[in-house]
Write a protein that holds these residues in place. Structure first.
Motif, PDB file in Angstrom:
ATOM      1  N   ARG A  53       6.448   6.154  -2.649  1.00  0.00           N
ATOM      2  CA  ARG A  53       5.487   5.327  -1.908  1.00  0.00           C
ATOM      3  C   ARG A  53       4.760   4.315  -2.812  1.00  0.00           C
ATOM      4  O   ARG A  53       4.082   3.429  -2.336  1.00  0.00           O
ATOM      5  CB  ARG A  53       4.449   6.206  -1.212  1.00  0.00           C
ATOM      6  N   LEU A  54       4.862   4.522  -4.138  1.00  0.00           N
ATOM      7  CA  LEU A  54       4.094   3.665  -5.048  1.00  0.00           C
ATOM      8  C   LEU A  54       4.886   2.415  -5.432  1.00  0.00           C
ATOM      9  O   LEU A  54       6.088   2.492  -5.683  1.00  0.00           O
ATOM     10  CB  LEU A  54       3.744   4.438  -6.321  1.00  0.00           C
ATOM     11  N   THR A  55       4.189   1.272  -5.459  1.00  0.00           N
ATOM     12  CA  THR A  55       4.839   0.061  -5.952  1.00  0.00           C
ATOM     13  C   THR A  55       4.883   0.127  -7.480  1.00  0.00           C
ATOM     14  O   THR A  55       4.167   0.926  -8.088  1.00  0.00           O
ATOM     15  CB  THR A  55       4.044  -1.197  -5.561  1.00  0.00           C
ATOM     16  N   ASP A  56       5.715  -0.707  -8.085  1.00  0.00           N
ATOM     17  CA  ASP A  56       5.784  -0.737  -9.549  1.00  0.00           C
ATOM     18  C   ASP A  56       4.426  -1.065 -10.150  1.00  0.00           C
ATOM     19  O   ASP A  56       4.045  -0.553 -11.196  1.00  0.00           O
ATOM     20  CB  ASP A  56       6.822  -1.769 -10.005  1.00  0.00           C
ATOM     21  N   GLN A  57       3.694  -1.941  -9.434  1.00  0.00           N
ATOM     22  CA  GLN A  57       2.364  -2.339  -9.898  1.00  0.00           C
ATOM     23  C   GLN A  57       1.426  -1.131  -9.902  1.00  0.00           C
ATOM     24  O   GLN A  57       0.691  -0.910 -10.871  1.00  0.00           O
ATOM     25  CB  GLN A  57       1.825  -3.394  -8.943  1.00  0.00           C
ATOM     26  N   ASP A  58       1.468  -0.316  -8.807  1.00  0.00           N
ATOM     27  CA  ASP A  58       0.660   0.902  -8.739  1.00  0.00           C
ATOM     28  C   ASP A  58       0.984   1.819  -9.906  1.00  0.00           C
ATOM     29  O   ASP A  58       0.099   2.358 -10.575  1.00  0.00           O
ATOM     30  CB  ASP A  58       0.954   1.679  -7.446  1.00  0.00           C
ATOM     31  N   LYS A  59       2.283   2.000 -10.135  1.00  0.00           N
ATOM     32  CA  LYS A  59       2.711   2.921 -11.194  1.00  0.00           C
ATOM     33  C   LYS A  59       2.177   2.486 -12.546  1.00  0.00           C
ATOM     34  O   LYS A  59       1.664   3.298 -13.319  1.00  0.00           O
ATOM     35  CB  LYS A  59       4.244   3.005 -11.240  1.00  0.00           C
ATOM     36  N   SER A  60       2.280   1.186 -12.807  1.00  0.00           N
ATOM     37  CA  SER A  60       1.834   0.766 -14.144  1.00  0.00           C
ATOM     38  C   SER A  60       0.308   0.840 -14.227  1.00  0.00           C
ATOM     39  O   SER A  60      -0.244   1.143 -15.283  1.00  0.00           O
ATOM     40  CB  SER A  60       2.399  -0.611 -14.501  1.00  0.00           C
ATOM     41  N   ALA A  61      -0.392   0.652 -13.082  1.00  0.00           N
ATOM     42  CA  ALA A  61      -1.855   0.806 -13.085  1.00  0.00           C
ATOM     43  C   ALA A  61      -2.223   2.258 -13.375  1.00  0.00           C
ATOM     44  O   ALA A  61      -3.143   2.544 -14.156  1.00  0.00           O
ATOM     45  CB  ALA A  61      -2.437   0.364 -11.756  1.00  0.00           C
ATOM     46  N   LEU A  62      -1.506   3.189 -12.758  1.00  0.00           N
ATOM     47  CA  LEU A  62      -1.790   4.611 -12.986  1.00  0.00           C
ATOM     48  C   LEU A  62      -1.529   4.982 -14.448  1.00  0.00           C
ATOM     49  O   LEU A  62      -2.299   5.713 -15.073  1.00  0.00           O
ATOM     50  CB  LEU A  62      -0.929   5.482 -12.067  1.00  0.00           C
ATOM     51  N   LEU A  63      -0.430   4.464 -15.005  1.00  0.00           N
ATOM     52  CA  LEU A  63      -0.133   4.744 -16.416  1.00  0.00           C
ATOM     53  C   LEU A  63      -1.227   4.196 -17.322  1.00  0.00           C
ATOM     54  O   LEU A  63      -1.631   4.846 -18.288  1.00  0.00           O
ATOM     55  CB  LEU A  63       1.236   4.157 -16.797  1.00  0.00           C
ATOM     56  N   ASP A  64      -1.740   2.986 -16.980  1.00  0.00           N
ATOM     57  CA  ASP A  64      -2.842   2.420 -17.759  1.00  0.00           C
ATOM     58  C   ASP A  64      -4.043   3.345 -17.712  1.00  0.00           C
ATOM     59  O   ASP A  64      -4.703   3.583 -18.733  1.00  0.00           O
ATOM     60  CB  ASP A  64      -3.252   1.055 -17.200  1.00  0.00           C
ATOM     61  N   GLU A  65      -4.355   3.879 -16.510  1.00  0.00           N
ATOM     62  CA  GLU A  65      -5.503   4.773 -16.370  1.00  0.00           C
ATOM     63  C   GLU A  65      -5.329   6.023 -17.228  1.00  0.00           C
ATOM     64  O   GLU A  65      -6.267   6.488 -17.870  1.00  0.00           O
ATOM     65  CB  GLU A  65      -5.693   5.177 -14.899  1.00  0.00           C
ATOM     66  N   ILE A  66      -4.117   6.567 -17.221  1.00  0.00           N
ATOM     67  CA  ILE A  66      -3.848   7.759 -18.036  1.00  0.00           C
ATOM     68  C   ILE A  66      -4.087   7.445 -19.507  1.00  0.00           C
ATOM     69  O   ILE A  66      -4.721   8.197 -20.232  1.00  0.00           O
ATOM     70  CB  ILE A  66      -2.395   8.256 -17.835  1.00  0.00           C
ATOM     71  N   SER A  67      -3.623   6.277 -19.923  1.00  0.00           N
ATOM     72  CA  SER A  67      -3.760   5.897 -21.322  1.00  0.00           C
ATOM     73  C   SER A  67      -5.234   5.737 -21.704  1.00  0.00           C
ATOM     74  O   SER A  67      -5.686   6.262 -22.724  1.00  0.00           O
ATOM     75  CB  SER A  67      -2.978   4.611 -21.565  1.00  0.00           C
ATOM     76  N   ILE A  68      -6.001   5.037 -20.861  1.00  0.00           N
ATOM     77  CA  ILE A  68      -7.431   4.830 -21.146  1.00  0.00           C
ATOM     78  C   ILE A  68      -8.163   6.167 -21.180  1.00  0.00           C
ATOM     79  O   ILE A  68      -8.958   6.445 -22.090  1.00  0.00           O
ATOM     80  CB  ILE A  68      -8.073   3.903 -20.085  1.00  0.00           C
ATOM     81  N   ALA A  69      -7.854   7.037 -20.184  1.00  0.00           N
ATOM     82  CA  ALA A  69      -8.533   8.331 -20.112  1.00  0.00           C
ATOM     83  C   ALA A  69      -8.222   9.184 -21.339  1.00  0.00           C
ATOM     84  O   ALA A  69      -9.106   9.852 -21.880  1.00  0.00           O
ATOM     85  CB  ALA A  69      -8.125   9.063 -18.842  1.00  0.00           C
ATOM     86  N   THR A 129      -1.149  11.665 -12.809  1.00  0.00           N
ATOM     87  CA  THR A 129       0.187  12.249 -12.979  1.00  0.00           C
ATOM     88  C   THR A 129       0.672  12.862 -11.665  1.00  0.00           C
ATOM     89  O   THR A 129       1.849  12.736 -11.317  1.00  0.00           O
ATOM     90  CB  THR A 129       0.218  13.318 -14.096  1.00  0.00           C
ATOM     91  N   ASP A 130      -0.233  13.533 -10.907  1.00  0.00           N
ATOM     92  CA  ASP A 130       0.135  14.067  -9.587  1.00  0.00           C
ATOM     93  C   ASP A 130       0.721  12.969  -8.715  1.00  0.00           C
ATOM     94  O   ASP A 130       1.774  13.133  -8.091  1.00  0.00           O
ATOM     95  CB  ASP A 130      -1.098  14.647  -8.882  1.00  0.00           C
ATOM     96  N   ASN A 131      -0.008  11.855  -8.686  1.00  0.00           N
ATOM     97  CA  ASN A 131       0.417  10.712  -7.894  1.00  0.00           C
ATOM     98  C   ASN A 131       1.806  10.240  -8.292  1.00  0.00           C
ATOM     99  O   ASN A 131       2.660   9.978  -7.458  1.00  0.00           O
ATOM    100  CB  ASN A 131      -0.560   9.561  -8.133  1.00  0.00           C
ATOM    101  N   LEU A 132       2.019  10.153  -9.604  1.00  0.00           N
ATOM    102  CA  LEU A 132       3.310   9.663 -10.102  1.00  0.00           C
ATOM    103  C   LEU A 132       4.424  10.657  -9.811  1.00  0.00           C
ATOM    104  O   LEU A 132       5.552  10.270  -9.513  1.00  0.00           O
ATOM    105  CB  LEU A 132       3.222   9.401 -11.614  1.00  0.00           C
ATOM    106  N   GLN A 133       4.093  11.971  -9.860  1.00  0.00           N
ATOM    107  CA  GLN A 133       5.131  12.985  -9.655  1.00  0.00           C
ATOM    108  C   GLN A 133       5.516  13.131  -8.186  1.00  0.00           C
ATOM    109  O   GLN A 133       6.689  13.255  -7.861  1.00  0.00           O
ATOM    110  CB  GLN A 133       4.648  14.340 -10.186  1.00  0.00           C
TER     111      GLN A 133
END
Lengths: 360, 227
Positions: free
Chosen positions: A162-178, A153-157
Motif C-alpha cells: 500500500r505504500l508509495t516509494d515516496q512513503d517508504k523512503s520517508a519512513l526509512l528517513d524517520e528510522i535513520s533520524i530516530a 518498520t511495522d509499516n514497511l513490513q
C-alpha cells in the motif's frame, strides 16, 4: 568548625571533649573565685552542659552533667573540697542543678533526633521527586525514537504493497533520524555514568586547538546547516595539554546546544585565547539568551529550561561541566549585553610554543 | 581474482546477520563465528583474507584473541568495539589490529575500511608514483604536486606525507608516526607531530581547517584520505 560539628567526633573523643570542657570551665570558675559568687559558677557550668548537648551524643552529655554537678559540689559549695553540703538551700540547689542539667541534655538530644528524621524524610522526598523527573524525561526521550523505529518498520513490513516509494523512503528517513537520536541519548547517559562512577580518566596530550575546534564543527555540520559559525583563534597559538576526546565532547555539547536553541541564521562564535598559562574558550550566540533566574541551574543534571521542546535529556551541559572540571577547569554562562548567551571555559594547562622547526 | 573472504567473529547474532548481508551484497564471501574458540578454529581451517573481530567476546578477551591470531595470522584484522575507549583502541592497534570501528558504525564506513585494509595487503610497494586525489607523490624524485603544481616540503614533512601515502585509508597512531618519522626516542614528543601535521595541512590541504586528506582520529591518531 562547621565540618567538625557535622561529622560527629568518635565516641572516645566525645567523652574527652565533654570532660575537658567541663574541667576548663570549672578551672575558670576557680580562678575567678574571689570575684564570683559560687552560685554564678553553677550557671556557667549549666550553660556549658547545654552547649555540649547541642553537638554531642546523649551519654557524653550526661557524663558532663554529672561531672559538673560533682565538681560544683566539691570545689565551690561550702564547705569546699568535700562532698558535704552545710545548708539545705545549697542541697536543694544542687539537686535542681542536677535535674535541670539532665532535662536539658535529654531535650536537646531529642530535638536533634527529630531534626535528623525530618531531614532524612526531606532528602528521601527530594530523591523520589528527582527520580520521577528523571524517569519521565528519560522514558520520553528514549521511547519516542524507539516508537518511531518500531512503527516505521511495522509499516514497511506489513503494508509494503500500500505504500508509495515516496512513503517508504520517508519512513526509512524517520528510522535513520530516530536511531541517531537514540544513539546521542545513549552517548549522553554513558558519559554521565562515566562521570558519576569516578571511572573517568583524563588522558592529557598536546592538542592543537585549531584541530579540536574545526574537528568538532565538522562533526556538527548537519546540525549547523541553519546557523552561521565564526572562529577566532590567534595566529601562532600554542599547544595545550588536554584530553582531546573529552574536550571535543565539551565543545560538541556547547555548540550543539547553541545551534538547537537559537533561531535559524543565528551566528555561533567560538573564540580561543591564552592569558597566563590558561586556555580560555568562549562560545557565544546571538539568540535570545537564557532567563536570568535559570542561569544558575542549567549545569544541573537533568535540568531543562522551562518550556523547551523535546530532543534532549538535560545532560549535555552538565556533562560539559563535568569534563571541564575533570581538567581542573571552570565553565560559566552569562547573557550578553545586547542579545544571546556566552559560555566561557577556562582551563589551567601546560602550553608549548614549538619554534625553529620550520626547516626540519 | 575471486572475491575476498571475510570472517566475522562477534557474539551478537544481530550484528553477524547485518554484517553478513552487507558483505555478501558487496560480493565478499563471509564466514561467521560467535565465540573466540570457534573463530580461532575457523581461521586455522579456512584462513580468511580479513577478520572482523569484536573486542567483547564472551569466552576470551578480544586483546588476547588478537595476540593469539597475530602469532601466525598476517592478513588484516579490523577491530569492532562497542566503546569509544581510546586507550583500548590504541592498545588493539599496537597489538597488530589493522584498523577499528566503533559501534554503531555506518555501512559505508565499514566497506571503506575493509577496502583499504585489503588494498594495503595487495599494494605494490614499488609503485614509484602515487596519485592521491589532487596530490601526486613521486617517490623516486621525492617531489610532491598539488593539482599539477609543485609543493615545497621540508624533509620531515615529506617523510610524514610519504608514510601517510603508503598507508592510505588506514589509521596511524600517534606513537607509530612519532616512532617512524622521528625515531623511538621521540615516542612521547607528540607536540612535534601536532606542529608538523598543522604545517603539512597548510601546504597540501585546500582548506587547512577543513582537511580533506589528513583526518584527525580523536585521541588515536590520523588517517590519510587519498580521494
Amino acid at each position: 568548625m562547621k565540618n567538625y560539628l557535622l561529622h560527629n567526633p568518635s565516641k572516645k573523643n566525645q567523652y574527652l571533649i565533654s570532660i575537658a570542657t567541663v574541667s576548663v570551665v570549672a578551672a575558670i570558675g576557680l580562678g575567678l573565685h574571689g570575684f564570683l559568687e559560687y552560685r554564678i559558677v553553677a550557671f556557667m557550668l549549666l550553660v556549658t552542659v547545654s552547649l555540649l548537648a547541642m553537638f554531642l551524643d546523649i551519654l557524653p552529655v550526661l557524663t558532663a552533667a554529672i561531672l559538673s554537678a560533682l565538681l560544683w559540689d566539691v570545689l565551690f559549695i561550702p564547705p569546699r573540697f568535700t562532698f558535704t553540703i552545710s545548708n539545705t538551700e545549697d542541697r536543694l540547689l544542687l539537686l535542681m542543678y542536677f535535674i535541670i542539667a539532665l532535662i536539658n541534655a535529654t531535650l536537646t538530644y531529642k530535638i536533634r533526633q527529630m531534626q535528623k528524621e525530618i531531614r532524612a524524610k526531606e532528602e528521601k522526598a527530594n530523591a523520589v521527586k528527582f527520580y520521577n523527573t528523571l524517569f519521565n524525561s528519560l522514558s520520553h526521550e528514549l521511547r519516542t525514537p524507539i516508537t518511531t523505529i518500531i512503527g516505521a518498520t511495522d509499516n514497511l513490513q506489513t503494508g509494503s504493497e500500500r505504500l508509495t516509494d515516496q512513503d517508504k523512503s520517508a519512513l526509512l528517513d524517520e528510522i535513520s533520524i530516530a536511531s541517531l537520536r537514540l544513539n546521542d541519548q545513549v552517548e549522553n547517559l554513558l558519559n554521565m555514568s562515566r562521570l558519576e562512577s569516578g571511572y573517568l580518566k583524563v588522558k592529557k596530550d598536546w592538542c592543537d586547538i585549531n584541530d579540536l575546534v574545526y574537528r568538532t564543527l565538522q562533526h556538527l555540520e548537519p546540525l549547523l546547516e541553519k546557523n552561521r559559525t565564526a572562529v577566532y583563534i590567534p595566529e601562532r597559538f600554542p599547544l595545550f595539554k588536554l584530553d582531546f576526546g573529552l574536550m571535543e565532547q565539551v565543545l560538541y555539547n556547547l555548540i550543539s546546544n547553541a545551534a538547537i536553541h537559537t533561531p535559524p541564521d543565528s551566528t555561533v562564535t567560538i573564540v580561543a585565547d591564552c592569558p597566563e598559562e590558561k586556555l580560555v574558550i568562549t562560545i557565544a550566540d546571538n539568540g535570545q539568551g537564557f532567563p536570568e533566574n535559570e542561569i544558575a541551574l542549567v549545569f544541573d543534571k537533568f535540568y531543562r529550561l522551562q518550556g523547551t521542546k523535546t530532543g534532549g535529556t538535560g545532560l549535555g551541559l552538565s556533562i560539559a561541566r563535568g569534563f571541564v572540571e575533570a581538567h581542573n577547569g571552570t565553565i560559566r554562562l552569562e547573557n550578553m549585553p545586547v542579545c544571546g548567551a556566552m559560555f566561557t571555559i577556562e582551563i589551567p594547562t601546560e602550553t608549548s610554543y614549538l619554534t625553529g622547526l620550520k626547516n626540519e | 581474482m575471486s572475491s575476498a573472504s571475510v570472517l566475522v567473529i562477534d557474539d551478537e547474532v544481530q550484528i553477524r546477520k547485518l554484517l553478513t548481508i552487507t558483505l555478501q551484497s558487496n560480493e565478499y564471501r563471509v564466514q561467521e563465528a560467535s565465540t573466540a574458540k570457534e573463530g580461532l578454529m575457523l581461521v586455522a581451517s579456512h584462513p580468511p583474507d580479513l577478520i572482523l573481530l569484536d573486542l567483547g567476546l564472551p569466552d576470551e578477551n578480544g586483546h588476547e584473541v588478537l595476540r593469539h591470531l597475530r602469532e601466525w595470522y598476517s592478513n588484516p584484522i579490523i577491530i569492532l568495539s562497542v566503546q569509544r575507549d581510546e586507550s583500548d583502541i590504541v592498545k588493539a592497534l599496537d597489538n597488530g589490529a589493522s584498523d577499528y570501528l566503533v559501534k554503531p558504525f555506518r555501512t559505508g564506513e565499514l566497506l571503506a575500511r575493509i577496502r583499504s585494509a585489503l588494498r594495503k595487503n595487495n599494494s605494490d610497494e614499488n609503485n614509484p608514483v602515487a596519485e592521491l586525489g589532487d596530490i601526486t607523490i613521486d617517490f623516486a624524485a621525492r617531489s610532491v604536486k598539488k593539482n599539477g603544481s609543485a609543493i615545497k616540503l621540508t624533509a620531515t614533512e615529506y617523510t610524514l606525507l610519504a608514510l601517510f601515502a603508503k598507508n592510505e585509508g588506514k589509521v596511524l597512531t600517534h606513537q607509530y608516526l612519532l616512532n617512524q618519522v622521528w625515531g623511538p626516542s621521540y615516542r612521547n614528543e607528540s607536540q612535534y607531530l601536532r606542529v608538523f601535521i598543522a604545517q603539512l595541512r597548510k601546504k597540501i590541504e585546500t582548506d587547512a581547517n577543513r582537511p580533506a586528506h589528513i583526518i584527525t582520529e580523536s585521541g588515536v591518531g590520523y588517517r590519510f584520505n587519498g580521494k
